[in-house]
Design an enzyme around this catalytic site. Structure first.
Site, PDB file in Angstrom:
ATOM      1  N   HIS A 161      -8.585 -73.681  -4.045  1.00  0.00           N
ATOM      2  CA  HIS A 161      -8.501 -73.821  -5.515  1.00  0.00           C
ATOM      3  C   HIS A 161      -7.665 -72.665  -6.086  1.00  0.00           C
ATOM      4  CE1 HIS A 161      -9.906 -73.907  -9.650  1.00  0.00           C
ATOM      5  NE2 HIS A 161     -10.886 -74.750  -9.420  1.00  0.00           N
ATOM      6  N   GLU A 265      -4.168 -76.825  -6.713  1.00  0.00           N
ATOM      7  CA  GLU A 265      -5.179 -76.742  -5.663  1.00  0.00           C
ATOM      8  C   GLU A 265      -4.865 -77.769  -4.581  1.00  0.00           C
ATOM      9  OE1 GLU A 265      -8.913 -77.363  -7.754  1.00  0.00           O
ATOM     10  OE2 GLU A 265      -8.003 -76.623  -9.584  1.00  0.00           O
TER      11      GLU A 265
END
Ligand code: BG6
Length: 294
Positions: A161, A265
């Site tokens: 992420h 991400e």
């Protein structure tokens, strides 16, 4: 960093008690610096020499045992978002303390750090093995490896992420996702297709692009650079900026920090979730690099 420091021997690796007394590694190679916190196996910083940091880290981030760090590269595993029946968002890998297994640091070369998620009940103790490799070089490389040593299938989502640092979100554009279907979270996960050549930001963006293996470029005219996000073993790319109202609602994020970050991400989420048969393993890799805008 000045020339004298650059001419001294590399790499340099320091173990520290970082913020919140959390053990962390500070790594300096001939090309870059990086910081890795054992809490969450979290890369909190990466900076090629002579450039601004590539990764964004919130000034308001918590550094606490049961909280995720806001910024850098949180490891999302074994679920993404907050599925029904799960108590926490984005899995538990980002809030556990990982074990440092090995550091390879050849003279004048890149540094590789290997970390492991300690066995836990949720992963049938030692039956699901999760490792993370971070290679600090001119670019930053990371690889999340999951191995199923159990006798049953193991199904999971994963995502690196990554929070990138940008000069001004209003001038940023993200390329590489045209024609890709996505789930639009602010619109109740409506399924749409990306029709624009590049994504620009003028409101909250929270999209899970599916069935895409392409690299993504973040063009940032105010810092005069393009960040390239290359990936392997990933069928999803999530693009997120919380924008004004959500930024204010996040207690570990500054009200104006949405102006200086964007998340791109890489992982396998929603219908791209992975299932490993007994004995199988999966590797998710990213390579983050930057170049001056032409
Ligand atoms: C993104 C999600 O990946 O992470 C967003 O798509 C979410 O919906 C964001 O808000 C941040 O999540 P968290 O749990 O770190 O606040």
């Amino acid at each position: 960093m000045n020339d004298t420091q650059l001419n001294s021997s590399f790499p340099r690796i320091t173990f520290l008690e970082g913020r919140g007394d959390m053990p962390m590694l500070e790594i300096t190679t001939r090309w870059s610096t990086a910081e890795i916190c054992l809490h969450g196996a979290h890369v909190t910083h990466f900076k090629p020499h002579g450039e601004p940091p590539l990764l964004f880290l919130s000034q308001c981030s918590r550094f606490e045992p049961y909280a995720p760090i806001r910024g850098g590269i949180p490891i999302i595993f074994p679920w993404f978002g907050k599925p029904a029946g799960q108590s926490s968002q984005h899995g538990f890998a980002r809030i556990r303390d990982w074990t440092l297994k090995e550091i390879q640091s050849p003279a004048d070369g890149p540094v590789t750090v290997r970390l492991a998620l300690p066995p836990c009940e949720e992963l049938s103790n030692a039956e699901i093995i999760v490792e993370y490799l971070v290679l600090v070089d001119v670019a930053l490389n990371a690889e999340l490896i999951v191995r199923n040593n159990s006798m049953r299938d193991f199904s999971f989502e994963n995502c690196l992420h990554t929070y990138f640092s940008v000069g001004d979100i209003h001038t940023v554009s993200v390329a590489g996702l045209k024609g890709v279907e996505y789930l639009d979270q602010p619109a109740g996960f409506a399924r749409r297709t990306e029709t624009d050549d590049v994504i620009r930001f003028a409101a909250e963006v929270d999209r899970a692009y599916l069935n895409t293996t392409h690299a993504v470029d973040i063009h940032d005219p105010s810092l005069n650079r393009t960040i390239r996000v290359e990936k392997a073993g990933s069928n999803s790319t999530v693009v997120w900026n919380p924008w004004m109202a959500k930024a204010k609602a996040l207690s570990d994020f500054g009200d104006d920090e949405y102006l200086r970050m964007v998340c791109v991400e890489s992982g396998n989420v929603a219908e791209n979730r992975l299932t490993l048969a007994p004995g199988q393993s999966a590797s998710l890799k990213i390579k983050l690099s930057s170049a001056a805008l032409r």
